[in-house]
Design an enzyme around this catalytic site. Structure first.
Site, short mmCIF file in Angstrom:
data_model
loop_
_atom_site.label_atom_id
_atom_site.label_comp_id
_atom_site.label_asym_id
_atom_site.label_seq_id
_atom_site.Cartn_x
_atom_site.Cartn_y
_atom_site.Cartn_z
N ASP A 29 1.23 -15.51 -6.66
CA ASP A 29 0.33 -16.62 -6.29
C ASP A 29 -1.08 -16.44 -6.83
OD1 ASP A 29 0.60 -14.45 -4.27
OD2 ASP A 29 -1.11 -15.45 -3.32
N GLY A 79 1.58 -3.40 -3.93
CA GLY A 79 2.10 -4.08 -2.76
C GLY A 79 3.37 -3.43 -2.23
N LYS A 80 3.48 -2.10 -2.40
CA LYS A 80 4.66 -1.37 -1.92
C LYS A 80 4.83 -1.52 -0.41
CE LYS A 80 3.16 2.53 -3.62
NZ LYS A 80 2.02 2.05 -4.42
N ARG A 130 -11.04 -2.86 -7.89
CA ARG A 130 -10.02 -2.52 -8.85
C ARG A 130 -10.26 -3.27 -10.16
NH1 ARG A 130 -5.70 -3.75 -4.27
NH2 ARG A 130 -5.83 -1.80 -3.10
N GLY A 147 2.37 -14.46 -1.27
CA GLY A 147 1.37 -14.48 -0.19
C GLY A 147 1.37 -13.16 0.54
N HIS A 173 -1.85 1.72 2.03
CA HIS A 173 -0.87 0.64 2.01
C HIS A 173 -1.23 -0.38 3.08
CE1 HIS A 173 2.13 3.87 0.40
NE2 HIS A 173 1.27 3.48 -0.50
N ARG A 184 -0.41 29.32 -4.39
CA ARG A 184 0.33 30.06 -3.37
C ARG A 184 -0.57 30.75 -2.36
NH1 ARG A 184 3.91 32.98 -7.83
NH2 ARG A 184 1.85 32.86 -8.76
N GLY A 194 -0.42 1.94 -9.11
CA GLY A 194 -0.63 1.85 -7.67
C GLY A 194 -1.14 0.48 -7.26
N ASP A 195 -1.22 0.26 -5.95
CA ASP A 195 -1.75 -0.99 -5.38
C ASP A 195 -0.89 -2.20 -5.74
OD1 ASP A 195 -4.10 0.57 -4.61
OD2 ASP A 195 -4.69 0.42 -6.71
#
Length: 441
Positions: A349, A35-36, A321, A431, A61, A161, A32-33
């Site tokens: 970068d 940059g999606k 992180r 960037g 996000h 359920r 995760g994390d």
């Protein structure tokens, strides 16, 4: 259908035409994390429908447009395209206060759709999430590192359920109320110290039902019509990432849904034949929030540099992180499960100032090579990593707008990733803004 074909004068069964519309999927390839959000934002600029297929408001996000930073937790990141319809799939668990808070900030009237099937996250789910984490800490000395947003307990209700869904809330409210009281009592029996104000929450939910009703549609029919109707560009955004998948991730330190490509089909009601390109988002290094094995972690000055320069804080929780070198064994495993058409390599970068850069290329346990990514987390905790070392470029890449403008050392780094994974890199991020995503082809 295609025209009837006859053979020796005898009609044969009509065959359906090949679908024109296929969904384009963006998935995280690490923990995760990655940059999606930025990749989705880029692809959503000319999309007709943007979808979120699984997860809950535990995912965060971030998208930056014209120096303005937007944070999303439940809505698809592509919601910033004012012409697109935003669709939250059946595989998402919905916390209504969170949904409406985001919608008021970002959603245009009439441009959002919510299907009938998603499970609802209630306040007591969130409270139970916190209690369970506390119990794990006390009993085993370690927790799972959840966001305490109630996602796990809500998915547990779904699997047991006895959960409640959007279709229950927007139907007969008296029937919903009876079911809600029964579910709340179930959790109170399991957790006697749980503080639940049933009447107050029901009052709140009744108001949300009225606000939600105009947005609700049958998700299966909505997607079927979109896929089989006039030409449309449909973009699907996964939450979390491959190594957080409930089945294929680093269990038990995972989320409670399928973040891999199969979650697109089950989360949206989309047949596999309608899945088109699948893009995997890979950070140029590796990060992880919370606890669990992390073979390439750098608990040193390199990790601190990546953490500070990359602004590696959780969007949802604000937690720091953990940071380390790019782990290609892990990404290759994600590719095996998802079949990536191409890679988006983000945050290159952040490596600009490093004199040398390492990439994890093999695992060993007790001196013996591991042939595959281990399913057992006790094994993953013990692996040693074999690295390939690259010279750094020691200059800024932030102004680069083409592959040729990148330093030669950075180009070598990217080409090695492609060769190792046997997947092309389609974008490189240098960037935060839209303009800083270099398109290679």
């Amino acid at each position: 259908f295609s025209e009837t074909v006859s053979l020796n004068g005898e009609p044969v069964v009509k065959r359906p035409r090949e679908s024109v519309n296929k969904v384009t999927v963006v998935l995280g390839a690490q923990w995760g994390d990655e940059g999606k959000g930025k990749v989705v934002d880029l692809l959503a600029m000319d999309a007709d429908i943007v979808c979120r297929c699984q997860g809950g408001n535990n995912a965060g996000h971030t998208v930056v447009v014209d120096s303005v930073e937007y944070d999303f937790h439940l809505l698809p990141s592509g919601v910033l395209n004012k012409k697109a319809v935003s669709f939250i799939g059946n595989g998402v668990v919905i916390h209504l206060p969170g949904l409406f808070e985001e919608a008021e900030k970002n959603l245009r009237k009439g441009k959002g759709k919510v299907p009938l099937h998603p499970p609802l996250v209630f306040n007591f789910h969130q409270a139970v999430d916190g209690i369970q984490e506390q119990q794990r800490q006390q009993q085993e000395g370690k927790n799972l590192g959840t966001t305490k947003k109630g996602i796990g307990p809500a998915y547990s209700s779904k699997a047991a359920r006895n959960g409640l869904r959007v279709c229950d809330l927007v139907s007969d409210f008296k029937v919903f109320e009876d079911k809600f009281r029964m579910l709340a009592e179930h959790f109170l029996t399991m957790y006697p110290n749980l503080n639940v104000d049933i009447d107050s929450e029901l009052e709140q939910l009744k108001a949300y039902a009225e606000r939600l009703r105009p947005l609700v549609t049958d998700g299966v029919y909505f997607m079927h019509k979109a896929l089989t109707g006039p030409s449309k560009k449909i973009l699907v955004e996964g939450a979390n990432a491959a190594l957080l998948d409930i089945d294929f991730g680093t269990y038990p330190f995972v989320t409670s849904s399928n973040c891999t490509v199969g979650g697109v089909c089950t989360g949206l009601g989309v047949p596999p034949s309608y899945v088109g390109r699948v893009y995997g988002v890979v950070k140029a290094y590796t990060t992880r929030v919370g606890v669990g094995a992390f073979p390439t972690e750098q608990d040193n000055e390199i990790g601190e540099l990546l953490q500070s320069k990359g602004r590696e804080f959780g969007v949802t929780t604000g937690r720091k992180r953990r940071c380390g070198w790019l782990d290609l064994i892990l990404v290759r495993y994600a590719h095996m499960v998802n079949g990536f058409s191409a890679i988006a390599l983000t945050k290159l970068d952040i490596l600009d100032t490093l004199p040398e850069i390492k990439v994890g290329v093999a695992y060993k346990v007790d001196g013996q090579p591991l042939p595959s990514f281990p399913a057992n987390m006790d094994v993953l905790m013990r692996v040693t990593v074999e690295y390939k070392t690259f010279p750094g470029w020691c200059c800024s890449t932030e102004a680069a707008r083409s592959f040729e403008e990148l330093p030669s050392q950075a180009q070598t780094y990217i080409r090695f990733i492609e060769d190792f994974l046997q997947v092309p890199v389609k974008w490189v991020g240098v960037g935060k803004s839209r303009e800083s995503m270099i398109k290679l082809f």
